[in-house]
Design a protein around this motif. Sequence first.
Motif, mmCIF file in Angstrom:
data_model
loop_
_atom_site.group_PDB
_atom_site.id
_atom_site.type_symbol
_atom_site.label_atom_id
_atom_site.label_comp_id
_atom_site.label_asym_id
_atom_site.label_seq_id
_atom_site.Cartn_x
_atom_site.Cartn_y
_atom_site.Cartn_z
ATOM 1 N N UNK A 187 0.481 -1.118 0.242
ATOM 2 C CA UNK A 187 -0.071 -0.066 0.310
ATOM 3 C C UNK A 187 0.773 0.678 0.356
ATOM 4 N N UNK A 188 0.843 2.084 -0.481
ATOM 5 C CA UNK A 188 1.280 2.901 -0.969
ATOM 6 C C UNK A 188 0.623 4.580 -0.148
ATOM 7 N N UNK A 189 1.497 4.640 0.601
ATOM 8 C CA UNK A 189 1.475 5.377 2.104
ATOM 9 C C UNK A 189 2.065 6.992 1.436
ATOM 10 N N UNK A 190 2.904 7.646 1.089
ATOM 11 C CA UNK A 190 3.360 9.437 0.487
ATOM 12 C C UNK A 190 3.442 9.113 -0.979
ATOM 13 N N UNK A 191 2.732 9.069 -2.002
ATOM 14 C CA UNK A 191 2.727 8.870 -3.639
ATOM 15 C C UNK A 191 4.109 10.103 -4.162
ATOM 16 N N UNK A 192 3.227 11.334 -3.117
ATOM 17 C CA UNK A 192 4.243 12.266 -3.800
ATOM 18 C C UNK A 192 6.073 12.299 -3.494
#
Length: 346
Positions: A187-192
């Motif tokens: 799961x991606x937590x911080x895409x930026x």
Amino acid sequence: MTAELTLDLPWVEAPSAQLEDLVVRRGRAGTLAYEDGIVLDVHVIDPSAFESPAALVDAARSSTAPGRVVLVAGAVPLSWRADLRDAEVSFVDVSGVAEITWPRVHVSAKRFGKPVKRRRGPLAFQKGHGLVVQELLVLTADGSQPTIGELAAGAGVSVPTASKAVTQLAEHGLVAKRRDGTRVSVEVVDRVAITTRLAERTSWPGEEMLTGFLWGRTTFDVAARISDAATRADVELAVTGRVGAAYHGVLGTSSPKEVRCWVDVRGRSLGDVAEALGLEPATEESSNVLLSADRWRVGVHRRAGAQFDDLTASVAHPLRVWCDLHDEQRGSEYAAQMWGAVVNGR
């Protein structure tokens, strides 16, 4: 059959140079000598005396005579060379590029200089990790949580390599691993933050870059032409940078001056790939195409055909284009538009 060309030109290498089956020597008189003893006069025309390729072609044709061949020699403009080839007018450029079509002599020689080395700091991503991170961002764009195996398959790397790349991100709190029995999803937590990290570590260009010239009406036309050439030459190529952004529908305030391309060299030299694409050797100042060797395949991975007006080019994924725009025009509005293309990308 080997022939010997003698030219009274200061930039001809001394004592001689070899262009395929043609030996070029510096001498007082312009002659073409065949092995069987036949000698022809060589009439040299300086291209700088003409204002257009058409005028140069006319002058070359009118100078042809029995016992004489015509050679355009000097600084031949890059944009004129296609016209000279089409008219079968022989020429030699000061850079060593030569196209000669004479009786019993046919030479096509291109000399690309050594690719420019671009040194960057040590990469935080190990080999293959950047591609895994890029694939992770692409697969999770719709909120999905891919497994380690799916990431490995999508990126074309081993499962251990994909696992190590994800673990590195997890250690920095950028992703979370979800285990369900033997299944481990991500799961991606911080895409930026992940995208910024990817751009910092893998942005264009790579370690090797080469400049060249390909004729086209505009840079967007050049992108379409070099994409077509790549298909014919079986070269994996992806247009990136501002031209790539334009093909994704994001336009800047001015037209880009160059086409930036990633190419998978597959063990060949970058110069060999450039020649296969039909590029003319050119300095950075006179070039309109920049090639970079894509050793990690971050540029060509997930490339796809895209359209700009009636043109079609092989363009890098929107995410990769965004990562590669770091040193080109990038105002806040432009960046926002490109990020929108990333979010809604393929």
